[in-house]
Design an enzyme around this catalytic site. Structure first.
Site, PDB file in Angstrom:
ATOM      1  N   GLY A  76      76.530  -2.765 111.265  1.00 12.27           N
ATOM      2  CA  GLY A  76      77.030  -1.414 111.446  1.00 12.27           C
ATOM      3  C   GLY A  76      78.255  -1.399 112.331  1.00 12.27           C
ATOM      4  O   GLY A  76      78.616  -2.413 112.945  1.00 12.27           O
ATOM      5  N   PRO A 102      80.827  -0.493 115.563  1.00 16.12           N
ATOM      6  CA  PRO A 102      80.579  -0.617 117.010  1.00 16.12           C
ATOM      7  C   PRO A 102      80.014   0.663 117.600  1.00 16.12           C
ATOM      8  O   PRO A 102      80.360   1.769 117.195  1.00 16.12           O
ATOM      9  CB  PRO A 102      81.977  -0.909 117.579  1.00 16.12           C
ATOM     10  N   GLY A 103      79.126   0.490 118.571  1.00 13.99           N
ATOM     11  CA  GLY A 103      78.620   1.624 119.318  1.00 13.99           C
ATOM     12  C   GLY A 103      77.443   2.343 118.709  1.00 13.99           C
ATOM     13  O   GLY A 103      77.061   3.412 119.207  1.00 13.99           O
ATOM     14  N   LYS A 140      73.263  -1.605 117.938  1.00 17.12           N
ATOM     15  CA  LYS A 140      72.685  -2.813 117.345  1.00 17.12           C
ATOM     16  C   LYS A 140      72.057  -3.699 118.420  1.00 17.12           C
ATOM     17  O   LYS A 140      70.920  -4.166 118.275  1.00 17.12           O
ATOM     18  CB  LYS A 140      73.773  -3.580 116.580  1.00 17.12           C
ATOM     19  N   SER A 175      88.672   2.116  96.334  1.00 19.76           N
ATOM     20  CA  SER A 175      88.071   3.445  96.386  1.00 19.76           C
ATOM     21  C   SER A 175      89.098   4.567  96.475  1.00 19.76           C
ATOM     22  O   SER A 175      88.718   5.709  96.702  1.00 19.76           O
ATOM     23  CB  SER A 175      87.121   3.549  97.589  1.00 19.76           C
ATOM     24  N   LYS A 234      81.622   7.340 104.864  1.00 21.22           N
ATOM     25  CA  LYS A 234      82.713   8.198 104.400  1.00 21.22           C
ATOM     26  C   LYS A 234      82.369   9.673 104.538  1.00 21.22           C
ATOM     27  O   LYS A 234      83.210  10.487 104.941  1.00 21.22           O
ATOM     28  CB  LYS A 234      83.039   7.854 102.943  1.00 21.22           C
TER      29      LYS A 234
END
Length: 447
Positions: free
Chosen positions: A7, A9-10, A13, A331, A374
């Site tokens: 995932g 940062p922050g 984890k 995308s 997103k």
């Protein structure tokens, strides 16, 4: 056992690994793999070398003095291959439950049983990890937080910790709900909560300084206090509306290693030699998407009141700000098509709508990844309407909670025609009297 948390940062984890160790009653050891490029860091040095020592795995077990701790390999995606061997290959024996019961460290030179160790690794992205190593992991994805989740985290954890760290008491400083949400929206537009923690800490420091200077009055943090102490907000929602007022600008959604992000794709038509110019530090995949978008439009001009010869004596320019940031990924196809059609028809794109999806030459919209990140990026910017490929509906149902699904209006599409029907305003705006005659002539020719 082996788990891998992935995932931005922050998002917690490392904290999750510590909590698992505490819940299981195991000792916790952490080793960072960022920048490791020597196989000896994992397997150790042979004792024939000067300065030989065991590898980091054995050193970690020696430090905790247990052979069954929870061992965290932090930032495993930051390892690199060097002249001293491949540390990712050395990790295979460490992390494979079929092999690690007889792990052999070069310094010890005897088999060592690692089968009782619980391994957890963390990473921002999966792509840099070799397939053989990735195959041995149970992947747990930790996406970014919603605004409500950040508010609860700040209320339950961050504020109390920062108050204690700065020598304050709970009755000496208070945070209103409006102030916290103002910080989240205007100062810390991120996937995790690290910057939110920093901003709360900055407010606590300013209050602590005031008390040290003799002003011992209790402080209630409000919206006005936040602006006075932290300055003007860094992120303004009005930017979206302002940038999409003119035709040729569409809002796209992108995935990054630090969470989702919003991209503005700008298209412009000018006199030229029938060429396509791409700027914005785009990668090869996005360049190919732009070419496919233009080819689809040239094949379907009759459906959108565009002259078939619009490309003959003109130059089409596609730009994705900011130019200093590299961008790539499959995308942005439908966003580029929308920007092109908007510019050529003079119909602006809705400012309350963002989109993601790849386009084919036949006009089909292909599914993409990173949907939750997103959607959260669009929500952070105040955009509540999102266009997604039809095949990504399962990601919305599985990854988003009920509150976020009710808040976000998702439009599922299968063809580019559906995208344009949703994204473009019905009619072109009236001409601006400030436009030059040459600009007006170009628009009239296009239409």
């Amino acid at each position: 056992m082996l788990f891998r948390s992935v995932g931005p940062p922050g998002v917690g984890k490392t904290s999750l690994a510590r909590s698992v160790a505490e819940a299981l009653g195991r000792k916790f050891a952490r080793m960072s793999l960022g920048g490791v490029r020597d196989e000896a860091e994992i397997r150790g040095h042979r004792r024939t070398y000067i300065g030989a020592m065991p590898g980091k795995v054995i050193q970690s077990l020696r430090k905790v003095k247990f052979n069954n701790p929870l061992l965290l390999f932090d930032e495993i995606d930051k390892m690199s291959y060097g002249v001293m061997g491949d540390p990712a290959a050395a990790l295979l024996e460490v992390l494979d439950p079929e092999q690690n019961s007889t792990f052999r460290d070069h310094y010890l030179d005897v088999p060592f049983d690692l089968s009782e160790v619980l391994f957890i690794t963390t990473a921002n992205v999966l792509d840099p990890i070799p397939a053989a190593l990735k195959d041995r992991m149970e992947v747990l994805e930790l996406p970014g937080y919603t605004e409500d989740e950040k508010f609860v985290i700040a209320t339950d954890h961050l504020i109390g910790r920062q108050i204690e760290n700065h020598g304050l008491k709970a009755n000496e400083i208070g945070f209103s709900e409006a102030a916290l949400r103002s910080i989240i929206r205007g100062y810390t537009r991120e996937a995790g909560v690290r910057n939110l923690d920093r901003q709360i800490g900055a407010l606590c420091r300013k209050v602590a300084r005031r008390r040290a200077e003799g002003d011992e009055a209790s402080v209630e943090i409000t919206n006005e206090t936040v602006v006075r102490m932290l300055g003007a907000p860094k992120f303004l929602d009005e930017e979206v509306t302002e940038r999409t007022k003119r035709p040729g600008v569409a809002i796209g959604l992108a995935w990054t290693p630090v969470g989702g992000d919003v991209l503005f794709v700008e298209a412009s038509r000018m006199s030229g030699s029938g060429s396509l110019t791409l700027t914005g530090h785009l990668g090869d995949v996005m360049k190919e998407s732009a070419k496919a978008a233009l080819s689809w439009l040239r094949a379907n001009v009759d459906n959108y009141d565009v002259l078939p010869t619009f490309y003959k004596d003109a130059e089409i320019h596609l730009h994705v700000p900011s130019g200093a940031i590299p961008k790539d990924g499959p995308s942005a196809g439908i966003t580029m098509v929308t920007a092109l059609v908007s510019e050529l028809t003079g119909r602006p794109v809705r400012g309350d709508l963002a989109m993601t999806g790849e386009v084919t030459l036949s006009g089909h919209v292909l599914p993409v990844g990173g949907i939750k990140e997103k959607v959260l990026a669009a929500r952070r910017l105040g955009i509540l309407n999102v266009i997604l490929p039809k095949q990504n509906e399962k990601n919305i149902n599985e990854d988003l909670n009920d509150d976020l699904r009710r808040e976000i209006n998702v439009h599922y599409v299968s063809m580019v025609d559906e995208v344009l029907a949703l994204a473009l305003t019905p009619t072109a705006p009236p001409r601006n009297p400030g436009h030059s005659d040459s600009d007006r002539a170009v628009h009239e020719t296009v239409q």
